[in-house]
Design a protein around this motif. Sequence first.
Motif, mmCIF file in Angstrom:
data_model
loop_
_atom_site.group_PDB
_atom_site.id
_atom_site.type_symbol
_atom_site.label_atom_id
_atom_site.label_comp_id
_atom_site.label_asym_id
_atom_site.label_seq_id
_atom_site.Cartn_x
_atom_site.Cartn_y
_atom_site.Cartn_z
ATOM 1 N N ALA A 187 0.825 -1.201 0.000
ATOM 2 C CA ALA A 187 0.000 0.000 0.000
ATOM 3 C C ALA A 187 0.863 1.257 0.000
ATOM 4 O O ALA A 187 0.547 2.250 -0.684
ATOM 5 N N LYS A 188 1.948 1.244 0.753
ATOM 6 C CA LYS A 188 2.842 2.395 0.756
ATOM 7 C C LYS A 188 3.511 2.563 -0.604
ATOM 8 O O LYS A 188 3.658 3.693 -1.103
ATOM 9 N N ILE A 189 3.912 1.462 -1.225
ATOM 10 C CA ILE A 189 4.513 1.532 -2.565
ATOM 11 C C ILE A 189 3.521 2.122 -3.562
ATOM 12 O O ILE A 189 3.889 2.863 -4.476
ATOM 13 N N ALA A 190 2.219 1.815 -3.347
ATOM 14 C CA ALA A 190 1.174 2.311 -4.244
ATOM 15 C C ALA A 190 0.783 3.764 -3.954
ATOM 16 O O ALA A 190 -0.077 4.323 -4.637
ATOM 17 N N GLY A 191 1.392 4.369 -2.934
ATOM 18 C CA GLY A 191 1.118 5.764 -2.642
ATOM 19 C C GLY A 191 -0.093 5.993 -1.765
ATOM 20 O O GLY A 191 -0.705 7.065 -1.807
ATOM 21 N N CYS A 192 -0.435 5.005 -0.920
ATOM 22 C CA CYS A 192 -1.596 5.111 -0.037
ATOM 23 C C CYS A 192 -1.178 5.555 1.371
ATOM 24 O O CYS A 192 -0.006 5.456 1.747
ATOM 25 N N TYR A 193 -2.157 6.012 2.131
ATOM 26 C CA TYR A 193 -1.989 6.284 3.557
ATOM 27 C C TYR A 193 -2.483 5.039 4.285
ATOM 28 O O TYR A 193 -3.614 4.592 4.074
ATOM 29 N N VAL A 194 -1.637 4.476 5.166
ATOM 30 C CA VAL A 194 -1.914 3.142 5.696
ATOM 31 C C VAL A 194 -1.926 3.126 7.221
ATOM 32 O O VAL A 194 -0.996 3.613 7.867
ATOM 33 N N VAL A 195 -2.985 2.537 7.768
ATOM 34 C CA VAL A 195 -3.131 2.353 9.209
ATOM 35 C C VAL A 195 -3.327 0.864 9.487
ATOM 36 O O VAL A 195 -4.046 0.180 8.745
ATOM 37 N N GLY A 196 -2.704 0.369 10.548
ATOM 38 C CA GLY A 196 -2.843 -1.040 10.890
ATOM 39 C C GLY A 196 -3.256 -1.237 12.332
ATOM 40 O O GLY A 196 -3.008 -0.381 13.183
ATOM 41 N N SER A 197 -3.880 -2.366 12.608
ATOM 42 C CA SER A 197 -4.163 -2.758 13.984
ATOM 43 C C SER A 197 -3.421 -4.056 14.280
ATOM 44 O O SER A 197 -3.230 -4.897 13.401
ATOM 45 N N ALA A 198 -2.987 -4.194 15.522
ATOM 46 C CA ALA A 198 -2.277 -5.393 15.969
ATOM 47 C C ALA A 198 -2.585 -5.603 17.441
ATOM 48 O O ALA A 198 -3.226 -4.764 18.081
ATOM 49 N N GLY A 199 -2.093 -6.716 18.003
ATOM 50 C CA GLY A 199 -2.509 -7.116 19.334
ATOM 51 C C GLY A 199 -1.536 -6.843 20.452
ATOM 52 O O GLY A 199 -1.701 -7.371 21.554
ATOM 53 N N ASP A 201 1.638 -3.699 21.961
ATOM 54 C CA ASP A 201 2.373 -2.461 21.719
ATOM 55 C C ASP A 201 3.652 -2.737 20.926
ATOM 56 O O ASP A 201 4.071 -1.908 20.117
ATOM 57 N N GLU A 202 4.268 -3.902 21.158
ATOM 58 C CA GLU A 202 5.460 -4.283 20.396
ATOM 59 C C GLU A 202 5.143 -4.371 18.906
ATOM 60 O O GLU A 202 5.902 -3.872 18.066
ATOM 61 N N LYS A 203 4.016 -4.974 18.579
ATOM 62 C CA LYS A 203 3.642 -5.103 17.176
ATOM 63 C C LYS A 203 3.268 -3.753 16.562
ATOM 64 O O LYS A 203 3.571 -3.491 15.399
ATOM 65 N N VAL A 204 2.621 -2.902 17.340
ATOM 66 C CA VAL A 204 2.291 -1.561 16.853
ATOM 67 C C VAL A 204 3.566 -0.794 16.513
ATOM 68 O O VAL A 204 3.660 -0.128 15.475
ATOM 69 N N SER A 205 4.565 -0.885 17.384
ATOM 70 C CA SER A 205 5.848 -0.233 17.122
ATOM 71 C C SER A 205 6.493 -0.783 15.853
ATOM 72 O O SER A 205 7.058 -0.034 15.047
ATOM 73 N N ALA A 216 -0.888 3.287 13.637
ATOM 74 C CA ALA A 216 -1.298 1.944 14.061
ATOM 75 C C ALA A 216 -1.824 2.019 15.480
ATOM 76 O O ALA A 216 -1.522 2.959 16.236
ATOM 77 N N PHE A 217 -2.620 1.018 15.858
ATOM 78 C CA PHE A 217 -3.120 0.967 17.228
ATOM 79 C C PHE A 217 -3.227 -0.478 17.702
ATOM 80 O O PHE A 217 -3.344 -1.416 16.900
ATOM 81 N N ASN A 218 -3.167 -0.634 19.035
ATOM 82 C CA ASN A 218 -3.303 -1.929 19.695
ATOM 83 C C ASN A 218 -4.781 -2.140 19.989
ATOM 84 O O ASN A 218 -5.338 -1.500 20.887
#
Length: 356
Positions: A187-199, A201-205, A216-218
């Motif tokens: 998505a970043k290569i395609a020029g998008c703004y990207v947000v992710g969720s994970a489970g 704080d380590e994964k969010v970082s 990103a958010f936990n």
Amino acid sequence: MAGSGEEAATAAVVQNKKVVLRRHVTGFPTEDDMEITVGTTEQRVPAGLTAVLIKNLYLSCDPWMRGRMSKHDDGANPVSASDFVIGEAMVNYGVGKVIDSTHPEFIAGDLVWGMSGWEEYTLVTQPESLHKINHADLPLSYYTGILGMPGLTAYAGFTQVARPNKGDFVFVSAASGAVGQVVGQLAKIAGCYVVGSAGSDEKVSLLKTKFGYDDAFNYKSEIDLSAALKRCLPDGIDIYFDNVGGTTLDAALLHMRHGGRVAVCGMISQYNLEERDGLRNLFCIIPKSIRVEGFNVSRFFHLYARFEEEMAGYIKDRKVAVVEDVVEGIESAPAALIGLFSGKNVGKQLVAIARA
């Protein structure tokens, strides 16, 4: 090709450890639902059979295996594959080295990936399902993840199902997993703004520092998923790449923009539930003209050659990063698989069982 004459008659017999299903599973699986058995295998393809004998090097752990661990009526398996057979080696994608072959496209020494047994050696009777590895200069383990089935899933789901446009706002759930980490970077290569969720704080970082996610958010520490999405994506979501289903999908539907696309890849939050969660916000898809499309990677294997070259180029040019969670030894496979369902893995989960 397979040996013949005296050489074939004296083919070595070696130990073959296997991970087998002890019983069909209801609810959350446990390590005790599986066991390690020890048998033997000849180091050749049986006479008269067109097949390939593989020494497995890496085994992939993937959430879709859970669907095959239960007993289903015909047509009821959510992963569109047959149930695992009790007492037989479980099956999933892996990386291996050809030991013997009677198929004209493979010879001893070839490095391949494809569907294999959860065992040290597998006789592949449908060799057309195997892919030769064309970039052995990269870590072979990558062919369980970014250059294998999960990577192709991410590539096909994002480029063919979600159909991104430059500037799109993209949300990815389970974003640090084998599929999610690739989707976000594409998505970043395609020029998008990207947000992710994970489970965690380590994964969010990891999402922000390693994979280039804009935010990103936990999800485990958020009281209100809808509020978290509003905070991170105040202008809404053009593409939601869904790996989890359930409450996350329901919340995302509220924030989809007009003409948004939801690529439904997996629903790991639902796999172990006897009564699956319902959705309350499906009404959003009508006034917002949202397209919700589920997909299976099997539809897209015709794209694999193009995908492999493109993704290998990104890796070599350091346009994408890879994070793996590797455990050693086939005895570690059951615990590694079970860990997926509580989010213990950080990155692509795989099992290393031998060297090339």
